[in-house]
Design an enzyme around this catalytic site. Structure first.
Site, PDB file in Angstrom:
ATOM      1  N   TYR A  48      -2.173  -0.605  10.995  1.00 51.68           N
ATOM      2  CA  TYR A  48      -2.154  -1.221   9.692  1.00 51.68           C
ATOM      3  C   TYR A  48      -0.917  -0.660   8.894  1.00 51.68           C
ATOM      4  O   TYR A  48      -0.075  -1.849   8.373  1.00 51.68           O
ATOM      5  CB  TYR A  48      -3.312  -0.827   8.878  1.00 51.68           C
ATOM      6  N   LYS A  91       2.218  -3.341   7.170  1.00 54.04           N
ATOM      7  CA  LYS A  91       2.424  -3.492   6.078  1.00 54.04           C
ATOM      8  C   LYS A  91       3.841  -3.325   5.513  1.00 54.04           C
ATOM      9  O   LYS A  91       4.466  -3.972   4.871  1.00 54.04           O
ATOM     10  CB  LYS A  91       1.529  -2.664   5.085  1.00 54.04           C
ATOM     11  N   THR A 109       0.812  -1.317   0.115  1.00 53.53           N
ATOM     12  CA  THR A 109       0.073  -0.013  -0.058  1.00 53.53           C
ATOM     13  C   THR A 109       0.775   1.156  -0.047  1.00 53.53           C
ATOM     14  O   THR A 109       2.115   1.204   0.673  1.00 53.53           O
ATOM     15  CB  THR A 109      -0.844  -0.060   1.189  1.00 53.53           C
ATOM     16  N   ASP A 110       0.262   2.400  -0.518  1.00 57.72           N
ATOM     17  CA  ASP A 110       0.658   3.499  -0.382  1.00 57.72           C
ATOM     18  C   ASP A 110       0.908   4.384   0.926  1.00 57.72           C
ATOM     19  O   ASP A 110       1.915   5.091   1.578  1.00 57.72           O
ATOM     20  CB  ASP A 110       0.164   4.731  -1.209  1.00 57.72           C
ATOM     21  N   GLU A 111       0.260   3.472   1.943  1.00 57.66           N
ATOM     22  CA  GLU A 111       0.127   3.897   3.415  1.00 57.66           C
ATOM     23  C   GLU A 111       1.504   4.124   4.109  1.00 57.66           C
ATOM     24  O   GLU A 111       1.846   4.438   4.933  1.00 57.66           O
ATOM     25  CB  GLU A 111      -1.255   3.492   4.007  1.00 57.66           C
TER      26      GLU A 111
HETATM   27  P1  NAD Z   1      -9.579  -7.395   1.946  1.00 57.64           P
HETATM   28  O1  NAD Z   1      -9.589  -7.294   3.624  1.00 57.64           O
HETATM   29  O2  NAD Z   1     -10.690  -7.320   1.235  1.00 57.64           O
HETATM   30  O3  NAD Z   1      -9.031  -8.923   1.776  1.00 57.64           O
HETATM   31  C1  NAD Z   1      -8.088  -9.479   2.315  1.00 57.64           C
HETATM   32  C2  NAD Z   1      -8.166 -11.048   2.309  1.00 57.64           C
HETATM   33  O4  NAD Z   1      -7.355 -11.798   2.857  1.00 57.64           O
HETATM   34  C3  NAD Z   1      -9.515 -11.778   2.860  1.00 57.64           C
HETATM   35  O5  NAD Z   1     -10.168 -12.526   1.770  1.00 57.64           O
HETATM   36  C4  NAD Z   1      -9.162 -12.425   3.824  1.00 57.64           C
HETATM   37  O6  NAD Z   1      -9.855 -13.512   4.269  1.00 57.64           O
HETATM   38  C5  NAD Z   1      -7.764 -12.959   3.432  1.00 57.64           C
HETATM   39  N1  NAD Z   1      -6.571 -13.076   4.703  1.00 57.64           N
HETATM   40  C6  NAD Z   1      -6.724 -12.323   5.792  1.00 57.64           C
HETATM   41  N2  NAD Z   1      -5.942 -12.880   6.701  1.00 57.64           N
HETATM   42  C7  NAD Z   1      -5.314 -14.305   5.937  1.00 57.64           C
HETATM   43  C8  NAD Z   1      -4.531 -15.141   6.162  1.00 57.64           C
HETATM   44  N3  NAD Z   1      -3.852 -15.049   7.407  1.00 57.64           N
HETATM   45  N4  NAD Z   1      -4.251 -15.929   5.461  1.00 57.64           N
HETATM   46  C9  NAD Z   1      -4.867 -16.074   4.280  1.00 57.64           C
HETATM   47  N5  NAD Z   1      -5.903 -15.254   3.911  1.00 57.64           N
HETATM   48  C10 NAD Z   1      -5.815 -14.219   4.774  1.00 57.64           C
HETATM   49  O7  NAD Z   1      -8.273  -6.657   1.524  1.00 57.64           O
HETATM   50  P2  NAD Z   1      -8.101  -5.741   0.118  1.00 57.64           P
HETATM   51  O8  NAD Z   1      -8.611  -4.546   0.016  1.00 57.64           O
HETATM   52  O9  NAD Z   1      -8.527  -6.934  -0.979  1.00 57.64           O
HETATM   53  O10 NAD Z   1      -6.582  -5.885  -0.051  1.00 57.64           O
HETATM   54  C11 NAD Z   1      -5.511  -6.809  -0.381  1.00 57.64           C
HETATM   55  C12 NAD Z   1      -4.127  -6.380  -0.412  1.00 57.64           C
HETATM   56  O11 NAD Z   1      -3.927  -5.223  -1.076  1.00 57.64           O
HETATM   57  C13 NAD Z   1      -3.702  -6.235   1.019  1.00 57.64           C
HETATM   58  O12 NAD Z   1      -2.495  -6.763   1.197  1.00 57.64           O
HETATM   59  C14 NAD Z   1      -3.926  -4.547   1.190  1.00 57.64           C
HETATM   60  O13 NAD Z   1      -2.625  -4.287   2.175  1.00 57.64           O
HETATM   61  C15 NAD Z   1      -3.527  -4.239  -0.141  1.00 57.64           C
HETATM   62  N6  NAD Z   1      -3.897  -2.996  -0.722  1.00 57.64           N
HETATM   63  C16 NAD Z   1      -5.288  -2.677  -0.568  1.00 57.64           C
HETATM   64  C17 NAD Z   1      -5.729  -1.401  -1.010  1.00 57.64           C
HETATM   65  C18 NAD Z   1      -7.059  -1.077  -0.895  1.00 57.64           C
HETATM   66  O14 NAD Z   1      -7.423  -0.072  -1.130  1.00 57.64           O
HETATM   67  N7  NAD Z   1      -7.872  -2.028  -0.514  1.00 57.64           N
HETATM   68  C19 NAD Z   1      -4.797  -0.470  -1.397  1.00 57.64           C
HETATM   69  C20 NAD Z   1      -3.328  -0.840  -1.482  1.00 57.64           C
HETATM   70  C21 NAD Z   1      -2.950  -2.101  -1.253  1.00 57.64           C
HETATM   71  P1  TYD Z   2     -10.622   3.822   3.857  1.00 58.80           P
HETATM   72  O1  TYD Z   2     -11.813   3.434   2.836  1.00 58.80           O
HETATM   73  O2  TYD Z   2     -10.990   3.286   5.442  1.00 58.80           O
HETATM   74  O3  TYD Z   2      -9.285   3.733   3.454  1.00 58.80           O
HETATM   75  P2  TYD Z   2      -7.943   4.397   4.247  1.00 58.80           P
HETATM   76  O4  TYD Z   2      -8.094   4.667   5.513  1.00 58.80           O
HETATM   77  O5  TYD Z   2      -7.127   3.187   3.950  1.00 58.80           O
HETATM   78  O6  TYD Z   2      -7.446   5.456   3.279  1.00 58.80           O
HETATM   79  O7  TYD Z   2     -10.978   5.639   4.261  1.00 58.80           O
HETATM   80  C1  TYD Z   2     -10.940   6.394   3.192  1.00 58.80           C
HETATM   81  C2  TYD Z   2     -10.702   7.782   3.660  1.00 58.80           C
HETATM   82  O8  TYD Z   2     -12.170   8.199   4.104  1.00 58.80           O
HETATM   83  C3  TYD Z   2     -10.154   7.971   4.846  1.00 58.80           C
HETATM   84  O9  TYD Z   2      -9.313   9.384   4.938  1.00 58.80           O
HETATM   85  C4  TYD Z   2     -11.005   7.805   6.135  1.00 58.80           C
HETATM   86  C5  TYD Z   2     -12.193   8.262   5.439  1.00 58.80           C
HETATM   87  N1  TYD Z   2     -13.573   7.811   5.946  1.00 58.80           N
HETATM   88  C6  TYD Z   2     -14.636   8.382   6.657  1.00 58.80           C
HETATM   89  O10 TYD Z   2     -14.753   9.756   6.652  1.00 58.80           O
HETATM   90  N2  TYD Z   2     -15.770   7.949   6.804  1.00 58.80           N
HETATM   91  C7  TYD Z   2     -15.776   6.511   7.108  1.00 58.80           C
HETATM   92  O11 TYD Z   2     -16.907   6.202   7.636  1.00 58.80           O
HETATM   93  C8  TYD Z   2     -14.952   5.673   6.518  1.00 58.80           C
HETATM   94  C9  TYD Z   2     -14.735   4.348   6.728  1.00 58.80           C
HETATM   95  C10 TYD Z   2     -13.688   6.319   6.001  1.00 58.80           C
END
Ligand code: NAD
Ligand code: TYD
Length: 353
Positions: A159, A163, A133-135
């Site tokens: 989180y 990561k 992630t960019d975070e």
């Molecule tokens: P998500 O929470 O929707 O999915 C995570 C999946 O991992 C779930 O299916 C969960 O059951 C599985 N999981 C959790 N713990 C596990 C374990 N110990 N073993 C096997 N499986 C396990 O997350 P997402 O949004 O799909 O993100 C996927 C990846 O991308 C993550 O690594 C996250 O850090 C990264 N990422 C997400 C975003 C975003 O905006 N959602 C952006 C950048 C990077």
């Molecule tokens: P989120 O989707 O949780 O992603 P991340 O925190 O990983 O960027 O949140 C996106 C942005 O929206 C973040 O600045 C937090 C804000 N947010 C709200 O303002 N209200 C909400 O109920 C949630 C879930 C997030």
């Protein structure tokens, strides 16, 4: 040939598996622990498809991972498995340490042992791709340039810290053991199968349910939004042609303040599924207490990925967000199924009654 996808029942992982098998006949083995965020319904269209094997289990289970590697002999492992929600990491960081750090470590150990036994030609072709992630870069000042791959890691939430730790482990396994790794650091994704605890799906869900649309703090925090299928295409491209040991930032060139995102969602919903009383969904917007340690701004400079590998997002925010709202309108039964008892407990914890 075959690849193992961990976390493939989650939001991005399931989009990745579906897109992969739509474009290729190469077998996918999905390993997923099916936490609250993992949902087999996301992969329902693959039931009975011989190109897909689903295994319920954790990346932290070294024996299971070793068995899967020996049995399926993959040419790549793509690691999506993680705890992924910042707010949950604030309420309970333990799971994030266990999965994102210890789990990634155990996965790397199993992959290292497997890799060590491969003949030279298969070692040369093997890849471990870590999805991050960019975070990990922390928060940007208003006018600071977008994060590039040389930015310092300055994670601010449990989180992002977990990561960041996993990224460092992946890097170390390349540097120390010669494991052929690639890391992608992506901005905020949105699209189908997004669990409605994150901002965009939560707002769509709450709007349609007549509930309030919670904006943390002043709503002026900025995120860089990328349509999930563009992220999946970037990962496929990095897997195919990324330089070993490199990290690639992935982003949509779409910086938006949260309130702007929520207003856009309300406008699209007003058009596609207007409220019966004729009022705008915007009337449901409610400002709530800010997230502790809330990062103010993320922005990704994805020019390395474009320059080296020719990737650019296909969707603009306007096209992607419209598709996303339409997907949620068309898939209300999916939403109803994932917003079950455990989901309601989370809402109570995070937003109060
Ligand atoms: P998500 O929470 O929707 O999915 C995570 C999946 O991992 C779930 O299916 C969960 O059951 C599985 N999981 C959790 N713990 C596990 C374990 N110990 N073993 C096997 N499986 C396990 O997350 P997402 O949004 O799909 O993100 C996927 C990846 O991308 C993550 O690594 C996250 O850090 C990264 N990422 C997400 C975003 C975003 O905006 N959602 C952006 C950048 C990077
Ligand atoms: P989120 O989707 O949780 O992603 P991340 O925190 O990983 O960027 O949140 C996106 C942005 O929206 C973040 O600045 C937090 C804000 N947010 C709200 O303002 N209200 C909400 O109920 C949630 C879930 C997030």
């Amino acid at each position: 040939m075959c690849v193992i996808v961990t976390g493939g029942a989650g939001f991005i992982g399931s989009n990745f598996v579906l897109d992969w098998l739509a474009a290729s006949d190469e077998k996918v083995v999905t390993l997923d622990a099916l936490t609250y965020a993992g949902n087999l319904e996301n992969l329902a269209s693959l039931q009975g498809d011989a190109r897909h094997v689903f295994v319920a289990g954790s990346i932290g289970d070294g024996e299971l991972v070793a068995r899967l590697l020996d049995e399926h002999q993959p040419r790549a492992v793509i690691n999506f498995a993680a705890e992924s929600h910042v707010d949950r990491s604030i309420h309970g960081p333990e799971d994030f340490i266990q999965t994102n750090i210890v789990g990634t470590f155990r996965l790397l150990e199993a992959v290292r042992a497997y890799f060590g036994k491969l003949p030279a030609d298969r070692q040369a072709a093997f890849r471990f791709l870590h999805v991050s992630t960019d975070e990990v870069y922390g928060s940007l000042e208003k006018d600071a340039p977008a994060f590039n791959e040389n930015n310092r890691y300055e994670p601010n939430s449990p989180y992002s810290a977990s990561k960041a730790a996993s990224d460092h482990l992946v890097r170390a396994y390349d540097h120390t053991y010669g494991l052929p790794v690639l890391t992608t650091n992506c901005s905020n994704n949105y699209g189908p199968y997004h669990f409605p605890e994150k901002l965009i799906p939560l707002v769509i869900h709450n709007a349609l349910a007549g509930k309030s649309l919670p904006i943390y703090g002043d709503g002026m925090q900025i995120r860089d939004w990328l349509y999930v299928k563009d992220h999946c295409a970037a990962i496929r491209r990095v897997l195919e042609a990324g330089r070993l040991g490199e990290t690639y930032n992935v982003g949509g060139w779409n910086e938006k303040a949260n309130i702007e995102v929520v207003n856009t969602l309300c406008s699209i919903l007003d058009e596609l599924s207007p409220r019966q009383d004729g009022e705008s969904y915007r009337t449901q917007i409610t400002y709530v207490k800010d997230r502790p340690g809330h990062d103010r701004r993320y922005a990704i400079d994805a020019s390395k990925l474009e320059r080296e590998l020719g990737w650019r997002p296909l969707e603009t925010f306007e096209t992607g967000i419209r598709k996303t709202v339409q997907w949620y309108l068309d898939n209300q039964s999916w939403v109803a199924n994932v917003t079950s008892g455990a989901y309601r407990e989370w809402l109570g914890k995070q937003y109060g009654a």
